[in-house]
Scaffold this active site. Structure first.
Site, mmCIF file in Angstrom:
data_model
loop_
_atom_site.group_PDB
_atom_site.id
_atom_site.type_symbol
_atom_site.label_atom_id
_atom_site.label_comp_id
_atom_site.label_asym_id
_atom_site.label_seq_id
_atom_site.Cartn_x
_atom_site.Cartn_y
_atom_site.Cartn_z
ATOM 1 N N ASP A 152 0.860 -1.125 0.138
ATOM 2 C CA ASP A 152 0.081 -0.019 0.046
ATOM 3 C C ASP A 152 0.808 1.281 -0.077
ATOM 4 O OD1 ASP A 152 -2.088 1.938 0.514
ATOM 5 O OD2 ASP A 152 -3.060 0.536 1.683
ATOM 6 N N HIS A 164 -0.552 4.386 0.205
ATOM 7 C CA HIS A 164 -1.472 5.575 0.665
ATOM 8 C C HIS A 164 -0.695 6.370 1.715
ATOM 9 C CE1 HIS A 164 -4.466 3.211 -1.631
ATOM 10 N NE2 HIS A 164 -4.820 4.381 -1.929
#
Length: 138
Positions: free
Chosen positions: A14, A16
């Site tokens: 990920d 983010h």
């Protein structure tokens, strides 16, 4: 007050970063010593950082929906590494698709997480939970 140390990061593949930065600032402003590992963090990196910093809690974020896979086995690895009983939190968009959060929470509890938080949880909620779980009195 003894400053409690938190290890935070975004697990797995990920990338983010925005929520991670928001949490870093919120936790720091709330008086915690925060070790921010950033994005694309492996379970081993969380554990190593927690050992190196004598952390009180590991807070795992995930937004791309693979949190359940990425988090599986983390409690056992913590125990094996000598971090029995370390506080484990997970939050964000931690499963794929729309699922009732109480069911999601049960699955993460079964994986050994002390608390899990749905997407969009304000940092104040995490901070209140940390203060309670780490027995912090102002």
């Amino acid at each position: 007050m003894d400053k409690k140390t938190l290890v935070i990061g975004v697990i797995g593949a990920d990338v983010h970063a925005v929520g991670n930065k928001i949490l870093y600032h919120a936790f720091t402003d709330a008086g915690f010593n925060v070790v921010n590992l950033g994005v694309m963090v492996s379970q081993e990196e969380f554990i190593n950082a927690a050992i190196e910093t004598n952390a009180d809690a590991i807070l795992v974020s995930s937004l791309y929906g693979q949190g359940e896979l990425d988090c599986r086995g983390l409690r056992e690895k913590c125990d094996e590494a000598g971090l029995e009983g370390i506080l484990l939190y997970v939050g964000g968009n931690i499963v794929i698709g729309k699922q009732p959060f109480d069911e999601v929470e049960k699955r993460f509890k079964a994986m050994g997480f002390d608390r899990s938080f749905p997407p969009g949880t304000p940092p104040e909620v995490d901070i209140a939970a940390l203060r309670e779980d780490l027995h912090i009195t102002d």
